[in-house]
Design an enzyme around this catalytic site. Structure first.
Site, mmCIF file in Angstrom:
data_model
loop_
_atom_site.group_PDB
_atom_site.id
_atom_site.type_symbol
_atom_site.label_atom_id
_atom_site.label_comp_id
_atom_site.label_asym_id
_atom_site.label_seq_id
_atom_site.Cartn_x
_atom_site.Cartn_y
_atom_site.Cartn_z
ATOM 1 N N ARG A 61 14.135 50.814 -23.858
ATOM 2 C CA ARG A 61 13.568 50.301 -25.101
ATOM 3 C C ARG A 61 12.200 49.659 -24.863
ATOM 4 N NH1 ARG A 61 15.494 46.231 -26.835
ATOM 5 N NH2 ARG A 61 16.871 45.639 -25.134
ATOM 6 N N LYS A 204 19.711 50.827 -31.423
ATOM 7 C CA LYS A 204 19.463 49.392 -31.564
ATOM 8 C C LYS A 204 18.705 49.075 -32.855
ATOM 9 C CE LYS A 204 21.665 47.872 -28.018
ATOM 10 N NZ LYS A 204 22.966 47.193 -28.231
ATOM 11 N N HIS A 223 26.916 41.038 -30.988
ATOM 12 C CA HIS A 223 26.684 41.922 -29.838
ATOM 13 C C HIS A 223 27.821 41.679 -28.851
ATOM 14 C CE1 HIS A 223 23.953 43.287 -26.303
ATOM 15 N NE2 HIS A 223 24.584 44.306 -26.844
ATOM 16 N N SER A 241 24.061 42.016 -19.416
ATOM 17 C CA SER A 241 24.249 43.057 -18.413
ATOM 18 C C SER A 241 24.694 42.465 -17.071
ATOM 19 C CB SER A 241 22.932 43.825 -18.216
ATOM 20 O OG SER A 241 23.073 44.823 -17.256
ATOM 21 N N LYS A 245 31.247 42.693 -19.191
ATOM 22 C CA LYS A 245 31.688 42.883 -20.585
ATOM 23 C C LYS A 245 32.421 44.211 -20.768
ATOM 24 C CE LYS A 245 28.382 43.399 -23.669
ATOM 25 N NZ LYS A 245 28.354 44.678 -24.442
ATOM 26 N N THR A 246 31.845 45.272 -20.257
ATOM 27 C CA THR A 246 32.471 46.592 -20.390
ATOM 28 C C THR A 246 33.704 46.697 -19.507
ATOM 29 O OG1 THR A 246 30.348 47.631 -20.919
ATOM 30 C CG2 THR A 246 32.099 49.077 -20.143
ATOM 31 N N ASP A 260 30.263 47.609 -27.824
ATOM 32 C CA ASP A 260 28.938 46.993 -27.866
ATOM 33 C C ASP A 260 28.574 46.251 -29.152
ATOM 34 O OD1 ASP A 260 26.456 46.573 -26.478
ATOM 35 O OD2 ASP A 260 25.521 48.064 -27.759
ATOM 36 N N ARG A 324 21.887 57.087 -18.781
ATOM 37 C CA ARG A 324 22.828 56.780 -19.865
ATOM 38 C C ARG A 324 23.599 58.026 -20.298
ATOM 39 N NH1 ARG A 324 23.465 51.420 -22.136
ATOM 40 N NH2 ARG A 324 21.634 50.224 -21.491
#
Length: 534
Positions: A61, A204, A223, A241, A245-246, A260, A324
């Site tokens: 991004r 996003k 988020h 990151s 979390k994942t 997400d 990704r």
């Protein structure tokens, strides 16, 4: 399949000259594969059946090039400053016309009409207009796919994305800082992309739109990842990151609501997206089998390196570390469909503390939850970036600062109200270092972090004996099943001197205090009282 229904809409609203351009609306996966492989050089089919493509010069991004139009209807709502930079309506119209002029030179344009939000009461209709089949397939995966009946009665979109990313912005236009521009107009309900082909800008961008529209409608946008038990016991996981979390929300014993982006309404939690956008660097079947096995026909791989047999090398960082994959959420075996859950029973704020002084688990009061939610803390470790030689605190408001539209206190206040109303428990879980800072201590074992999450979900920690932790005022449990007692209290686990421990603890507390100065003017006395006491 070519649809005529939307031609007049686009002709009137966007000046897309369909007399010279073929519009392809909501093509099937097979059709989008065919178009991408035929018309986009460098796009190939991987050995697993996923399509492999490149996003051009931009492989991530461009937050410094993001703009929101300053409009009378919304200017008082927007948190102008470090995240949201103003753009005039005139400049937006210049960029819009530049994008449309470019799109009108294409012989093929792709249109995808989908939804953001699994709750029909709150979902919005998103239309994507783009010149790359890969972009259309990406958004087909990331948005919620309408049924044939829903598509027939779709009508006008609530928001339209014009992706002309192959064409640059004019850097001499007032307010432009480069040839990249990602601009959103809430009044026009449009997003215009120039100068970047990175597909994540669309994902996003939709999240930013939801971050504005949902709180305005009394719905909290977050988020976060979310999962639930078979009985509907829902949990939210926040974290930047590298915090887990994942990993920690991907529990084979629980159903994945989403990885997400979510909203919390009066009815419960719902996922904003229809798919997942997973990092692929270092991916393996052993470590993350669900993601690895989701990379098949229908998935989109971005910027990965492959061999002459088209087998992807997930360790290869030649193009970027930000490799990704986008795939529909139903590619995950334990996905909960539809992606909705009840009111969260537990909320987990994840951090990776490289200073080694935050406890592996702490129970937070409502005020502490607001303070730490606004702070959004984690730490970079030495060696992760050039010039980083010791742990560095990183703060991202609401664990997603780049996507916020309202002031962080707005989201935190709504969260506190939800927590109070539904009696949710809030936990701070540190997956970082224990026994000392990075370089001295050791990273908390994943098995201990998993055991802590298990103890949260089983209700064990609701009945545990707690002690107060200095400076931060947390309450930390004295015992957790399958976690050594000495790990639970950083003071007892510290391998160095007592003075070094106290100094490091105070140093981190001071960093929190310094960071929070930006939010003091709008924070309540209760939130400010939850700050570290040095």
């Amino acid at each position: 399949m070519v649809y005529g229904d939307i031609y007049d809409d686009l002709k009137a609203e966007a000046k897309i000259d369909y007399d010279h351009t073929k519009l392809f609306r909501n093509l099937s996966v097979a059709e989008l594969y065919e178009h991408a492989l035929t018309y986009e050089p460098g796009t190939v089919l991987s050995s697993t059946g996923a399509i492999v493509t490149k996003s051009g010069a931009k492989t991530g991004r461009s937050p410094r090039d993001k703009r929101i139009v300053d409009e009378p209807e919304s200017t008082g709502d927007v948190w102008w400053g470090p995240v949201n930079t103003k753009m005039t309506d005139e400049v937006f119209r210049i960029n819009h016309e530049r994008a449309v002029d470019y799109l009108n030179t294409r012989t093929r344009l792709y249109v995808f009409d989908g939804y953001a939000g699994w709750d029909p009461k709150h979902r919005i209709k998103i239309r994507v207009v783009c010149a790359r089949a890969y972009h259309a397939l990406f958004m087909r995966n990331m948005l919620i796919r309408p049924t044939a009946e829903e598509l027939e009665s779709y009508g006008h979109p609530d928001f339209t994305i014009f992706n002309a990313g192959q064409f640059p912005a004019n850097r001499y236009t007032t307010g432009m800082t480069s040839t990249t521009s990602v601009a959103i107009s809430f009044k026009r309900r449009e997003m215009v992309i120039l100068g970047t082909e990175y597909a994540g800008e669309m994902k996003k961008g939709v999240f930013t739109v939801m971050h504005y529209l949902m709180p305005k409608a009394g719905v909290l946008s977050l988020h976060s990842s979310a999962n639930c038990s078979e009985n509907g016991d829902t949990s939210l996981f926040f974290g930047l990151s590298g915090t887990g979390k994942t990993t920690l929300s991907a529990d084979p014993r629980r159903l994945l609501i989403g990885d997400d982006e979510h909203c919390w309404s009066d009815e419960g939690v719902f996922n904003i997206e229809g798919g997942c956008y997973a990092k692929c660097i270092g991916l393996s079947q052993d470590k993350e089998p669900e993601i690895f096995n989701a990379i098949r026909f229908g998935a989109v791989l971005e910027n990965v390196v492959y061999d002459n047999m088209r087998v992807v090398d997930y360790e290869n960082k030649t193009i970027t570390e930000n490799t990704r994959c986008a795939y529909p959420i139903e590619f995950i075996p334990n996905a909960k469909l539809p992606c909705v859950g009840g009111h969260p029973k537990n909320i987990v704020l994840l951090t990776c503390d490289a200073f080694g002084v935050l406890p592996p688990i702490a129970k937070l009061t409502s005020e502490q939850a607001m303070y730490h939610f606004i702070s959004g803390y984690t730490a970079k470790i030495a060696g992760t970036e050039d010039g980083v030689t010791e742990p560095q605190a990183t703060f991202s408001a609401c664990f997603g600062q780049p996507f916020l539209v309202w002031h962080p206190v707005k989201y935190a206040s709504m969260l506190a109200e939800k927590i109070k109303q539904h009696k949710s428990s809030v936990w701070l879980v540190n997956t970082g270092w224990n026994g000392g800072a990075y370089g001295t201590g050791k990273r908390i074992a994943l098995k201990y972090s998993r055991a802590i999450i298990d103890a949260i979900h089983s209700g064990e920690l609701n009945n545990a004996e707690y002690e107060e932790y200095p400076v931060f005022g947390f309450h930390i449990p004295k015992k957790v099943s399958n976690v050594p007692d000495e790990v639970l209290n950083p003071a007892k686990a510290w391998l160095g001197t007592t003075e070094a421990y106290s100094s490091t603890l105070n140093k981190l507390g001071a960093l929190f205090t310094e960071n929070f100065k930006e939010y003091e003017s709008q924070a309540t006395p209760e939130i400010l009282a939850a700050a570290p006491k040095i």
